[in-house]
Design an enzyme around this catalytic site. Sequence first.
Site, PDB file in Angstrom:
ATOM      1  N   SER A  33       0.811  -1.208   0.000  1.00  0.00           N
ATOM      2  CA  SER A  33       0.000   0.000   0.000  1.00  0.00           C
ATOM      3  C   SER A  33       0.846   1.261   0.000  1.00  0.00           C
ATOM      4  O   SER A  33       0.389   2.326   0.380  1.00  0.00           O
ATOM      5  CB  SER A  33      -0.900   0.004   1.253  1.00  0.00           C
ATOM      6  OG  SER A  33      -0.127  -0.031   2.429  1.00  0.00           O
ATOM      7  N   CYS A  34       2.102   1.144  -0.452  1.00  0.00           N
ATOM      8  CA  CYS A  34       2.998   2.290  -0.346  1.00  0.00           C
ATOM      9  C   CYS A  34       2.749   3.317  -1.433  1.00  0.00           C
ATOM     10  O   CYS A  34       3.254   4.425  -1.374  1.00  0.00           O
ATOM     11  CB  CYS A  34       4.465   1.829  -0.403  1.00  0.00           C
ATOM     12  SG  CYS A  34       4.917   1.053  -1.965  1.00  0.00           S
TER      13      CYS A  34
END
Length: 276
Positions: free
Chosen positions: A115-116
């Site tokens: 989810s970066c």
Amino acid sequence: MARVTDRRRIVRFRLDGPPSRREDRLAGEEPLEIRLGARAFTVTMRTPGEDFDLVAGFLVSEGVVSEPGEIISLRYCAGVDEQGQQTFNVVEAQLRPDVPLPDTGMERHVYTSSSCGICGTASIDAVRKSARFEKHDDDGAVDLAVLASLPERLRAGQKLFDRTGGVHAAGLFSRDGELLCLREDVGRHNAVDKVVGWALRAGHLPLCGTILQVSGRASFELVQKAHLAGVPMLAAVSAPSSLAADLAEKTGITLVGFSRGNTLNCYAHSHRIRAE
């Protein structure tokens, strides 16, 4: 002192009988702070044990080092818990003076989070640029029967899993199936770093002619670590992610998933698998 396992009193419930009280053994999980000289670098949660291998492997995965001589020393720093006992939860790595220190600010070169928000192409290009070893020239083949046997061989060596049921494992094998190194940890990435760190400290990098077998899934992060260590083949008992397959394809790594029993799937560079 940091503990590999911990005992806890639990209540065990069952559908066919009354609850019972018993003692259970859990895998240890404690923070490890990594320092580069006097500078704080990062903190990771890990199962205590093989901490120097973990730190060395993490520095390889970061692209900081690639040969044992670049790390002058590894040592525990003093630290005590609430009972006044030594914690062994801080390791200081002293790097050779000519080794550039990595950025310790917010923008780190660790592409590990799903989810970066980092673009897949940018992530792959960054990993390729930081690698010091290439896999494209390592085209030695592995027999399908040997490759299919590695999950069982890995499982047979998982002593900590036998005691706790709560850790991942990574095993480094030769092309003929010989186990070279096995490490366990609550984090699959830590288990791989411990294997890579062992190899660095023993002077075995790059890991040409080897297979990295992992107990879980094959994430982008694990392909990244294999690439930076010069591993030509990564095999997992579960599924790879799409970005992991993309990175494997572009960096020349043979990526295997769902390696269970008599079948396995190859997602990139199947030419290294020798089948009848």
